[in-house]
Design a protein around this motif. Structure first.
Motif, PDB file in Angstrom:
ATOM      1  N   ARG A  72     -26.342  39.145 -70.453  1.00  0.00           N
ATOM      2  CA  ARG A  72     -26.197  40.207 -71.443  1.00  0.00           C
ATOM      3  C   ARG A  72     -24.858  40.101 -72.162  1.00  0.00           C
ATOM      4  O   ARG A  72     -23.939  39.463 -71.684  1.00  0.00           O
ATOM      5  CB  ARG A  72     -26.303  41.565 -70.770  1.00  0.00           C
ATOM      6  CG  ARG A  72     -27.670  41.792 -70.159  1.00  0.00           C
ATOM      7  CD  ARG A  72     -27.779  43.207 -69.649  1.00  0.00           C
ATOM      8  NE  ARG A  72     -29.025  43.389 -68.951  1.00  0.00           N
ATOM      9  CZ  ARG A  72     -30.103  43.903 -69.501  1.00  0.00           C
ATOM     10  NH1 ARG A  72     -30.082  44.284 -70.746  1.00  0.00           N
ATOM     11  NH2 ARG A  72     -31.209  44.051 -68.815  1.00  0.00           N
TER      12      ARG A  72
ATOM     13  N   ARG B 237     -29.737  49.672 -77.922  1.00  0.00           N
ATOM     14  CA  ARG B 237     -30.000  48.473 -78.702  1.00  0.00           C
ATOM     15  C   ARG B 237     -29.132  47.306 -78.230  1.00  0.00           C
ATOM     16  O   ARG B 237     -29.603  46.184 -78.118  1.00  0.00           O
ATOM     17  CB  ARG B 237     -29.753  48.749 -80.188  1.00  0.00           C
ATOM     18  CG  ARG B 237     -30.329  47.691 -81.093  1.00  0.00           C
ATOM     19  CD  ARG B 237     -30.111  48.020 -82.546  1.00  0.00           C
ATOM     20  NE  ARG B 237     -28.710  48.027 -82.913  1.00  0.00           N
ATOM     21  CZ  ARG B 237     -27.977  46.922 -83.077  1.00  0.00           C
ATOM     22  NH1 ARG B 237     -28.503  45.752 -82.892  1.00  0.00           N
ATOM     23  NH2 ARG B 237     -26.718  47.014 -83.424  1.00  0.00           N
ATOM     24  N   VAL B 238     -27.882  47.585 -77.903  1.00  0.00           N
ATOM     25  CA  VAL B 238     -26.989  46.535 -77.410  1.00  0.00           C
ATOM     26  C   VAL B 238     -27.445  46.041 -76.041  1.00  0.00           C
ATOM     27  O   VAL B 238     -27.398  44.844 -75.758  1.00  0.00           O
ATOM     28  CB  VAL B 238     -25.526  47.029 -77.381  1.00  0.00           C
ATOM     29  CG1 VAL B 238     -24.630  46.096 -76.604  1.00  0.00           C
ATOM     30  CG2 VAL B 238     -25.005  47.210 -78.808  1.00  0.00           C
TER      31      VAL B 238
ATOM     32  N   SER C  83     -30.369  45.702 -75.092  1.00  0.00           N
ATOM     33  CA  SER C  83     -31.585  44.897 -75.235  1.00  0.00           C
ATOM     34  C   SER C  83     -31.285  43.446 -75.617  1.00  0.00           C
ATOM     35  O   SER C  83     -32.184  42.617 -75.607  1.00  0.00           O
ATOM     36  CB  SER C  83     -32.508  45.514 -76.292  1.00  0.00           C
ATOM     37  OG  SER C  83     -32.005  45.301 -77.592  1.00  0.00           O
ATOM     38  N   ILE C  84     -30.039  43.136 -75.944  1.00  0.00           N
ATOM     39  CA  ILE C  84     -29.672  41.778 -76.349  1.00  0.00           C
ATOM     40  C   ILE C  84     -29.405  40.945 -75.106  1.00  0.00           C
ATOM     41  O   ILE C  84     -28.659  41.364 -74.226  1.00  0.00           O
ATOM     42  CB  ILE C  84     -28.424  41.788 -77.255  1.00  0.00           C
ATOM     43  CG1 ILE C  84     -28.670  42.632 -78.507  1.00  0.00           C
ATOM     44  CG2 ILE C  84     -28.019  40.369 -77.627  1.00  0.00           C
ATOM     45  CD1 ILE C  84     -27.425  42.880 -79.331  1.00  0.00           C
TER      46      ILE C  84
ATOM     47  N   TYR D 191     -29.781  36.548 -73.319  1.00  0.00           N
ATOM     48  CA  TYR D 191     -30.128  35.145 -73.482  1.00  0.00           C
ATOM     49  C   TYR D 191     -30.256  34.491 -72.119  1.00  0.00           C
ATOM     50  O   TYR D 191     -29.717  34.985 -71.126  1.00  0.00           O
ATOM     51  CB  TYR D 191     -29.097  34.401 -74.347  1.00  0.00           C
ATOM     52  CG  TYR D 191     -27.736  34.278 -73.714  1.00  0.00           C
ATOM     53  CD1 TYR D 191     -27.393  33.144 -72.982  1.00  0.00           C
ATOM     54  CD2 TYR D 191     -26.795  35.293 -73.828  1.00  0.00           C
ATOM     55  CE1 TYR D 191     -26.152  33.025 -72.389  1.00  0.00           C
ATOM     56  CE2 TYR D 191     -25.560  35.178 -73.246  1.00  0.00           C
ATOM     57  CZ  TYR D 191     -25.234  34.043 -72.529  1.00  0.00           C
ATOM     58  OH  TYR D 191     -24.008  33.935 -71.937  1.00  0.00           O
TER      59      TYR D 191
ATOM     60  N   ARG E 200     -33.208  37.043 -76.880  1.00  0.00           N
ATOM     61  CA  ARG E 200     -34.027  38.225 -77.144  1.00  0.00           C
ATOM     62  C   ARG E 200     -33.160  39.340 -77.690  1.00  0.00           C
ATOM     63  O   ARG E 200     -31.958  39.416 -77.407  1.00  0.00           O
ATOM     64  CB  ARG E 200     -34.734  38.707 -75.884  1.00  0.00           C
ATOM     65  CG  ARG E 200     -33.781  39.350 -74.910  1.00  0.00           C
ATOM     66  CD  ARG E 200     -34.486  40.087 -73.805  1.00  0.00           C
ATOM     67  NE  ARG E 200     -33.475  40.814 -73.058  1.00  0.00           N
ATOM     68  CZ  ARG E 200     -33.634  41.234 -71.848  1.00  0.00           C
ATOM     69  NH1 ARG E 200     -34.747  40.995 -71.204  1.00  0.00           N
ATOM     70  NH2 ARG E 200     -32.673  41.900 -71.244  1.00  0.00           N
ATOM     71  N   ARG E 201     -33.791  40.203 -78.475  1.00  0.00           N
ATOM     72  CA  ARG E 201     -33.130  41.408 -78.963  1.00  0.00           C
ATOM     73  C   ARG E 201     -34.188  42.367 -79.470  1.00  0.00           C
ATOM     74  O   ARG E 201     -35.299  41.964 -79.778  1.00  0.00           O
ATOM     75  CB  ARG E 201     -32.091  41.084 -80.022  1.00  0.00           C
ATOM     76  CG  ARG E 201     -32.617  40.942 -81.413  1.00  0.00           C
ATOM     77  CD  ARG E 201     -31.570  40.713 -82.483  1.00  0.00           C
ATOM     78  NE  ARG E 201     -30.442  41.587 -82.324  1.00  0.00           N
ATOM     79  CZ  ARG E 201     -29.202  41.294 -82.676  1.00  0.00           C
ATOM     80  NH1 ARG E 201     -28.929  40.154 -83.219  1.00  0.00           N
ATOM     81  NH2 ARG E 201     -28.233  42.150 -82.513  1.00  0.00           N
TER      82      ARG E 201
ATOM     83  N   GLN F 260     -39.290  43.791 -80.845  1.00  0.00           N
ATOM     84  CA  GLN F 260     -38.615  42.791 -80.023  1.00  0.00           C
ATOM     85  C   GLN F 260     -38.754  41.410 -80.653  1.00  0.00           C
ATOM     86  O   GLN F 260     -39.787  41.068 -81.196  1.00  0.00           O
ATOM     87  CB  GLN F 260     -39.183  42.779 -78.620  1.00  0.00           C
ATOM     88  CG  GLN F 260     -38.894  44.045 -77.872  1.00  0.00           C
ATOM     89  CD  GLN F 260     -39.428  44.009 -76.457  1.00  0.00           C
ATOM     90  OE1 GLN F 260     -40.297  43.219 -76.132  1.00  0.00           O
ATOM     91  NE2 GLN F 260     -38.899  44.871 -75.623  1.00  0.00           N
TER      92      GLN F 260
ATOM     93  N   ILE G 188     -25.680  35.113 -81.066  1.00  0.00           N
ATOM     94  CA  ILE G 188     -25.506  35.945 -79.878  1.00  0.00           C
ATOM     95  C   ILE G 188     -24.210  36.720 -80.087  1.00  0.00           C
ATOM     96  O   ILE G 188     -23.126  36.139 -80.040  1.00  0.00           O
ATOM     97  CB  ILE G 188     -25.431  35.106 -78.587  1.00  0.00           C
ATOM     98  CG1 ILE G 188     -26.684  34.259 -78.422  1.00  0.00           C
ATOM     99  CG2 ILE G 188     -25.232  36.024 -77.389  1.00  0.00           C
ATOM    100  CD1 ILE G 188     -26.623  33.307 -77.248  1.00  0.00           C
TER     101      ILE G 188
END
Length: 173
Positions: A26, A83-84, A86-87, A89, A99-100, A105, A147
């Motif tokens: 994250r 939202r942050v 959800s980010i 890799y 992903r984000r 999505q 990212i």
């Protein structure tokens, strides 16, 4: 890479199965501050413009537009932490999976051998917080991925790792 599951979800939608290779990495929690500052500044500029139109041109509709922008900005700021979060890799064997998004999505898999540029950028607020954005580009414009919100040291080590992987994969082509 992605396969559509044979079973539909109870509500009738189709679910994507992403093979689980490891834990999602994250972005730094401090990245929320960068996003909140950006949202507030953008909202203030738009509200200021609407206020100027209202005051100088005596257009009543501009007051309502300004109020709507203020409400949208407040709601946007309220959703920024989620939202942050959800980010994320994952570094997989052959590609990087990114992903984000909450409602919409987005999953992007970028093969190491297709990476052409790996770049680190730092905005003023992010630099103050010790954060950086890592951007990598491929020949296909749709797979350019950024990212955001990585710690400076993490961004530099990830950049070096991705360059190393990209060079080794291109040599094997």
């Amino acid at each position: 890479m992605f396969r559509v599951a044979n079973e539909s979800e109870p509500n009738g939608s189709v679910r994507f199965d992403v093979p689980h290779v490891g834990e999602w990495q994250r972005v730094a929690p401090r990245y929320v501050v960068v996003e909140i500052v950006g949202s507030i500044l953008f909202g203030l500029v738009l509200c200021g413009a609407a206020t100027l139109v209202w005051l100088l041109a005596n257009q009543t509709w501009a007051l309502y537009v300004g109020l709507a922008i203020a409400v949208i900005t407040i709601v946007s700021v309220a959703f920024e932490p989620r939202r942050v979060r959800s980010i994320g890799y994952q570094l997989r064997d052959d590609d990087l999976l990114f992903r984000r998004g909450i409602m919409f999505q987005r999953f992007v898999a970028v093969p190491y051998g297709r990476m052409q540029l790996v770049d680190i950028t730092r905005g003023p607020v992010a630099r103050w917080l010790g954060l950086a954005d890592l951007k990598f580009v491929t020949a296909a414009a749709a797979t350019g991925v950024e990212i955001p919100g990585l710690d400076d040291a993490d961004a530099e080590s990830l950049r070096d790792r991705l360059v190393q992987l990209a060079e080794s994969r291109r040599a094997g082509l």
